[in-house]
Design an enzyme around this catalytic site. Structure first.
Site, mmCIF file in Angstrom:
data_model
loop_
_atom_site.group_PDB
_atom_site.id
_atom_site.type_symbol
_atom_site.label_atom_id
_atom_site.label_comp_id
_atom_site.label_asym_id
_atom_site.label_seq_id
_atom_site.Cartn_x
_atom_site.Cartn_y
_atom_site.Cartn_z
ATOM 1 N N ASP A 183 0.819 -1.217 0.000
ATOM 2 C CA ASP A 183 0.000 0.000 0.000
ATOM 3 C C ASP A 183 0.860 1.277 0.000
ATOM 4 O O ASP A 183 2.097 1.213 -0.012
ATOM 5 C CB ASP A 183 -0.942 -0.070 1.221
ATOM 6 C CG ASP A 183 -2.289 0.587 0.962
ATOM 7 O OD1 ASP A 183 -2.403 1.398 0.030
ATOM 8 O OD2 ASP A 183 -3.239 0.303 1.724
ATOM 9 N N ASP A 238 -9.661 3.920 -3.776
ATOM 10 C CA ASP A 238 -10.434 2.760 -3.299
ATOM 11 C C ASP A 238 -11.847 2.718 -3.866
ATOM 12 O O ASP A 238 -12.543 3.736 -3.935
ATOM 13 C CB ASP A 238 -10.557 2.788 -1.774
ATOM 14 C CG ASP A 238 -9.228 2.532 -1.102
ATOM 15 O OD1 ASP A 238 -8.196 2.488 -1.800
ATOM 16 O OD2 ASP A 238 -9.220 2.392 0.128
#
Ligand code: GLA
Length: 427
Positions: A183, A238
């Site tokens: 990430d 996202d």
């Protein structure tokens, strides 16, 4: 023209895509079969970047399939949930359909490293440790994925791996981890291009084969460089469980279609099918378009409690086969019409001289969507046999020049088009 000779010509066209000695696919565009495909075919389905950038670590020859904890569980994970999910993947038959990665997302680790600077699984939620979990998952024929961050913390403020790449990669390998999602939070403002390659090198140095999934949210246009770094790269922020989010992300990911190919895929984020925020038609569209775009198929619902309706969508083998097709060319949006371009045609080339075609109704009511052969790069005289992948049936009679269907609101119909012959007048 007889069917056999058309197939021979199609074979010659597809033979023009040659596979190099290292398994790297090098595109060659001409000559293509002019009796089937028009001149525009190779520009509609531009593959000029196909296969030239991809990593060659032997993984991701087709997009990865599995499950990830984040979309449904967020931080509410523990080793029981992961084990029960592995059990459910097997008992439902999803594993047999190809969903083999069981990926733990954020929140598996303790808030701080130990005195030796090592990551530690949270003792309350993962008391048996990750190695035991990997053993459990492997015994079921599945693979285990884990999560870290190319920054000083993960997004949920667990320790990140920047400047600890070697240690963490070795630890993951020693646990038997098969997949790393990496990430982008707390990244110290350092460019992704600098932060992501050290983990690739650290993973390679372990000697264990570990799938490397980059999650830098598309901020630095990873399609342009990440092929040399990882096996997939997120192209967007996202996803959330809504029609607006899903459609926005589909369009953003579409931009990078020419850069995907075996070894490295655009990642428009994980599936929301089964989480309750969209209608069944919308979920069918979500799954159809993700499959057509050669997106990773990472289920994001609670598969322990999967409903028959959800299984019918994510368990549709004919749609999965589109995603896993050996040609590995990302399909794309090829035509829009109607208000705000809400009647959409998405399509892509498949192996075996075929095309996948999706008619996606993004309008606010039912609509007839028609695809003309010209938008697919097919000669208008071609006869095409059509299979409906949601109804699981062949349509009776071949189509010539165009094909249309009435599509329910927000639904997506998906077909395989197989050119069978040019019509008499063209011969
Ligand atoms: C970021 C990622 C998500 C998820 C969360 C976890 O937002 O993009 O996919 O991994 O972090 O904190």
């Amino acid at each position: 023209m007889v069917k056999g000779s058309v197939h021979l010509l199609l074979f010659l066209y597809l033979s023009a895509i040659s596979v190099g000695i290292a398994g790297r696919v090098v595109p060659l565009h001409e000559p293509f079969d002019k009796s089937t495909f028009s001149r525009s075919f190779s520009s509609i389905f531009d593959t000029s970047k196909y296969g030239i950038l991809q990593l060659n670590n032997g993984l991701a020859r087709t997009p990865q399939m599995g499950w990830n904890s984040w979309n449904f569980f967020a931080c509410n994970i523990n080793e029981t949930v992961i084990k029960e999910t592995a059990d459910a993947l097997v008992s439902t038959g999803l594993a047999d359909l190809g969903y083999v990665y069981v990926n733990i997302d954020d929140c598996w680790s303790s808030l701080v490293r130990d005195s030796k600077g090592q990551l530690v699984p949270d003792p309350k939620t993962f008391p048996s440790g990750i190695k035991a979990l990997a053993d459990y998952v492997h015994a079921k024929g599945l693979k285990l994925g884990i999560y870290s961050d190319a920054g000083i913390f993960t997004c949920q403020v667990r320790p990140g791996s920047i400047y600890h790449e070697r240690d963490d990669a070795e630890l993951f390998a020693s646990w038997g981890v098969d997949y790393l999602k990496y990430d982008n939070c707390y990244n110290l403002g350092i460019k992704p291009k600098e932060r992501y390659p050290p983990m690739r090198d650290a993973l390679n140095a372990t000697g264990r084969t570990i799938f490397y999934s980059l999650c830098e949210w598309g901020v630095d246009d990873p399609a342009l460089w990440a092929g040399k770094v990882g096996n997939s790269w997120r192209t967007t922020d996202d996803i959330n469980d809504s029609w607006a989010s899903m459609t926005t992300i589909a369009d953003l990911n579409d931009k990078w279609a020419a850069y995907a190919g075996p070894g490295g895929w655009n990642d428009p984020d994980m599936l929301e099918v089964g989480n309750g925020g969209m209608t069944l038609e919308e979920y069918r569209a979500h799954f159809s378009i993700w499959a057509l775009m050669k997106a990773p198929l990472l289920v994001g619902c609670d598969v322990r409690n999967i409903t028959a309706e959800t299984f019918e969508i994510i368990g549709n083998k004919e749609v999965i086969d589109i995603n896993q097709d050996s040609l590995g060319i990302q399909g794309r949006k090829v035509h829009v019409s109607g208000k705000d371009g809400c009647r959409q045609v998405w399509a892509g080339p498949l192996s075996g001289h075929r095309l996948v075609v999706a008619l996606w109704n993004r309008c606010s009511k039912a609509a007839t969507i028609t695809v003309g052969w010209e938008v697919l790069g097919l000669e208008s005289s071609m006869s095409v046999s059509i299979r409906d992948l949601w109804k699981h049936e062949d349509l009776s009679g071949d189509a010539v020049a165009s094909f249309g269907s009435r599509v329910a609101v927000h639904d997506c119909e998906m077909y395989i088009f197989t050119p069978v012959s040019a019509s008499r007048s063209a011969v």
